[in-house]
Design a protein around this motif. Sequence first.
Motif, short mmCIF file in Angstrom:
data_model
loop_
_atom_site.label_atom_id
_atom_site.label_comp_id
_atom_site.label_asym_id
_atom_site.label_seq_id
_atom_site.Cartn_x
_atom_site.Cartn_y
_atom_site.Cartn_z
N ARG A 192 0.83 -1.20 0.00
CA ARG A 192 0.00 0.00 0.00
C ARG A 192 0.87 1.25 0.00
O ARG A 192 0.66 2.17 -0.78
N SER B 289 1.60 4.09 -2.99
CA SER B 289 1.43 5.53 -2.77
C SER B 289 2.65 6.29 -3.28
O SER B 289 2.52 7.31 -3.97
N LYS C 61 2.69 6.25 -7.04
CA LYS C 61 1.72 7.19 -7.61
C LYS C 61 2.24 8.62 -7.53
O LYS C 61 2.12 9.39 -8.49
N ASN D 112 -1.20 9.64 2.46
CA ASN D 112 -2.30 8.67 2.41
C ASN D 112 -3.40 9.06 1.44
O ASN D 112 -4.30 8.27 1.20
N PHE E 68 -2.83 9.32 -1.59
CA PHE E 68 -2.49 8.53 -2.77
C PHE E 68 -2.66 7.07 -2.44
O PHE E 68 -2.47 6.18 -3.04
#
Length: 162
Positions: A104, A108, A111, A160, A162
Amino acid sequence: DAKKLRPHTRQLIRAYHLGQGDTDHIKGHLMPLKKAATPLVYGRVLLVGDAAGVIDPLTGEGIFYGFKSAFLAASAISRFLEGKTVDLAEYDESINRDLGPEFRIARSIQKINTITPRLFFHFLENDDRFWNAFCRLLRGERTYQSLENRLNLPLKLAFNLF
């Protein structure tokens, strides 16, 4: 640029006596990344490593996560064969628990890098703390979670998104 790698690949092939260095047939491919809801267990079949999509979304590295998923699979299989569990579902749970947060956070960062690559590389080039943290991450000395935990609250909240 991948085309610039071909001469180096030829040289490496020749240096290790793996052939004449013909690289025209060598192709690279993107690997599929595990999505959080994707099951990795079907009956008595487990997916591990690249087949499970346990690949770092930022770096594309998969060897560490392949070994980690194999270790988790072996543990689930052992417990199943010993009669301690009725199925292999704990493998999915352990992957989501142990690797899910890492993926996760890496997604992020990936991204953010995709949206603002110049900013990302600006920090790599000009901020020693950022560079050193990134190097420790790549060497396996730090996890994505440990880096996220060091962020101040506004950066955590922004991160967070993203």
